[in-house]
Write a protein that holds these residues in place. Structure first.
Motif, mmCIF file in Angstrom:
data_model
loop_
_atom_site.group_PDB
_atom_site.id
_atom_site.type_symbol
_atom_site.label_atom_id
_atom_site.label_comp_id
_atom_site.label_asym_id
_atom_site.label_seq_id
_atom_site.Cartn_x
_atom_site.Cartn_y
_atom_site.Cartn_z
ATOM 1 N N ALA A 1 76.967 42.582 45.168
ATOM 2 C CA ALA A 1 77.494 41.276 44.754
ATOM 3 C C ALA A 1 77.295 40.261 45.878
ATOM 4 N N PRO A 2 76.324 39.334 45.735
ATOM 5 C CA PRO A 2 76.084 38.345 46.786
ATOM 6 C C PRO A 2 77.024 37.142 46.732
ATOM 7 N N LEU A 3 77.969 37.175 45.802
ATOM 8 C CA LEU A 3 78.926 36.090 45.624
ATOM 9 C C LEU A 3 80.329 36.671 45.679
ATOM 10 N N THR A 4 81.217 35.982 46.369
ATOM 11 C CA THR A 4 82.586 36.486 46.533
ATOM 12 C C THR A 4 83.578 35.412 46.130
ATOM 13 N N LEU A 5 84.576 35.829 45.353
ATOM 14 C CA LEU A 5 85.668 34.965 44.919
ATOM 15 C C LEU A 5 86.978 35.485 45.485
ATOM 16 N N MET A 6 87.929 34.571 45.678
ATOM 17 C CA MET A 6 89.279 34.962 46.076
ATOM 18 C C MET A 6 90.006 35.429 44.817
ATOM 19 N N ASP A 7 90.501 36.651 44.839
ATOM 20 C CA ASP A 7 91.214 37.190 43.691
ATOM 21 C C ASP A 7 92.551 36.488 43.514
ATOM 22 N N ILE A 8 93.067 36.523 42.317
ATOM 23 C CA ILE A 8 94.352 35.890 42.013
ATOM 24 C C ILE A 8 95.473 36.641 42.713
ATOM 25 N N VAL A 9 96.360 35.909 43.338
ATOM 26 C CA VAL A 9 97.534 36.502 43.968
ATOM 27 C C VAL A 9 98.407 37.082 42.850
ATOM 28 N N PRO A 10 98.841 38.346 42.971
ATOM 29 C CA PRO A 10 99.678 38.949 41.930
ATOM 30 C C PRO A 10 100.879 38.062 41.592
ATOM 31 N N GLY A 11 101.083 37.863 40.304
ATOM 32 C CA GLY A 11 102.192 37.050 39.837
ATOM 33 C C GLY A 11 101.844 35.589 39.641
ATOM 34 N N ASP A 12 100.665 35.165 40.142
ATOM 35 C CA ASP A 12 100.246 33.772 39.995
ATOM 36 C C ASP A 12 99.626 33.592 38.609
ATOM 37 N N ASP A 13 100.019 32.562 37.922
ATOM 38 C CA ASP A 13 99.513 32.273 36.584
ATOM 39 C C ASP A 13 98.486 31.150 36.682
ATOM 40 N N ALA A 14 97.352 31.441 37.301
ATOM 41 C CA ALA A 14 96.345 30.415 37.571
ATOM 42 C C ALA A 14 95.263 30.401 36.496
ATOM 43 N N ASP A 15 94.701 29.238 36.298
ATOM 44 C CA ASP A 15 93.568 29.062 35.398
ATOM 45 C C ASP A 15 92.298 29.337 36.203
ATOM 46 N N HIS B 1 85.395 40.316 44.009
ATOM 47 C CA HIS B 1 86.702 39.660 44.100
ATOM 48 C C HIS B 1 87.462 40.317 45.247
ATOM 49 N N VAL B 2 87.951 39.508 46.180
ATOM 50 C CA VAL B 2 88.704 40.064 47.303
ATOM 51 C C VAL B 2 90.076 39.409 47.383
ATOM 52 N N GLU B 3 91.009 40.152 47.916
ATOM 53 C CA GLU B 3 92.391 39.708 48.094
ATOM 54 C C GLU B 3 92.409 38.462 48.983
ATOM 55 N N ARG B 4 93.393 37.609 48.796
ATOM 56 C CA ARG B 4 93.487 36.311 49.474
ATOM 57 C C ARG B 4 93.291 36.389 50.984
ATOM 58 N N PHE B 5 94.037 37.252 51.663
ATOM 59 C CA PHE B 5 93.943 37.293 53.117
ATOM 60 C C PHE B 5 92.641 37.934 53.591
ATOM 61 N N GLU B 6 92.072 38.812 52.778
ATOM 62 C CA GLU B 6 90.745 39.361 53.084
ATOM 63 C C GLU B 6 89.699 38.243 52.957
ATOM 64 N N PHE B 7 89.882 37.383 51.972
ATOM 65 C CA PHE B 7 88.985 36.237 51.807
ATOM 66 C C PHE B 7 89.060 35.339 53.038
ATOM 67 N N TYR B 8 90.276 35.083 53.527
ATOM 68 C CA TYR B 8 90.433 34.261 54.725
ATOM 69 C C TYR B 8 89.709 34.884 55.925
ATOM 70 N N LYS B 9 89.800 36.202 56.082
ATOM 71 C CA LYS B 9 89.085 36.881 57.177
ATOM 72 C C LYS B 9 87.584 36.694 57.041
ATOM 73 N N ARG B 10 87.082 36.861 55.827
ATOM 74 C CA ARG B 10 85.649 36.691 55.586
ATOM 75 C C ARG B 10 85.235 35.246 55.894
ATOM 76 N N ALA B 11 86.073 34.298 55.504
ATOM 77 C CA ALA B 11 85.766 32.891 55.746
ATOM 78 C C ALA B 11 85.670 32.605 57.243
ATOM 79 N N LYS B 12 86.552 33.204 58.033
ATOM 80 C CA LYS B 12 86.518 32.994 59.481
ATOM 81 C C LYS B 12 85.244 33.549 60.104
ATOM 82 N N GLN B 13 84.637 34.545 59.468
ATOM 83 C CA GLN B 13 83.411 35.155 59.974
ATOM 84 C C GLN B 13 82.155 34.504 59.395
ATOM 85 N N ALA B 14 82.326 33.632 58.415
ATOM 86 C CA ALA B 14 81.176 32.994 57.763
ATOM 87 C C ALA B 14 80.438 32.077 58.725
#
Length: 142
Positions: A69-83, A101-114
């Motif tokens: 998967a060459p594309l990564t999305l931030m997964d929905i935080v459990p309990g969040d009712d997002a569109d 799809h990666v967990e929110r804080f994992e996404f933040y880690k990846r973003a810091k390494q981007a």
């Protein structure tokens, strides 16, 4: 101004896309994302949405074909009712490529390494997107 280069792509963004190598990642961050605190290479793309940028970038930027998967999305935080209808828009723009799809804080880690983060005016929730650069093959450099 250059022919064939979408005007939505700023000189700074084009420079970064050119500098990136195979496997490098770039984050297209929505308006909610803490972009400035997560990178040393911040590119502003105010007034633009992520789907517009994806459409402009992908003809110039090969996605990595050597990963699942060459594309990564931030997964929905459990309990969040997002569109997350923006994800359907992305799939239409990228065609057959898969998303991770990666967990929110994992996404933040990846973003810091981007390699860089592009701050946009995208207002959709969970719209952040990471693109992993692939290889420009011979014949594609026309």
């Amino acid at each position: 101004m250059l022919k064939g280069i979408p005007s939505i792509l700023s000189p700074d963004l084009l420079k970064i896309l050119m500098e990136m190598g195979h496997g490098d990642e770039i984050v297209l961050a929505d308006a909610h994302f803490p972009a400035a605190s997560h990178t040393q290479k911040l590119v502003r793309s105010d007034g633009n949405t992520i789907p517009e940028l994806v459409e402009a970038i992908l003809p110039l930027f090969p996605l990595d074909e050597y990963v699942k998967a060459p594309l990564t999305l931030m997964d929905i935080v459990p309990g969040d009712d997002a569109d997350t209808s923006i994800w359907t828009v992305y799939q239409e723009k990228v065609g057959p490529y898969s998303f991770e799809h990666v967990e929110r804080f994992e996404f933040y880690k990846r973003a810091k390494q981007a390699y860089a983060i592009v701050a946009t005016s995208e207002h959709a929730q969970y719209a952040n997107l990471i693109l992993k650069k692939g290889v420009v093959k011979e014949g594609e450099r026309k």
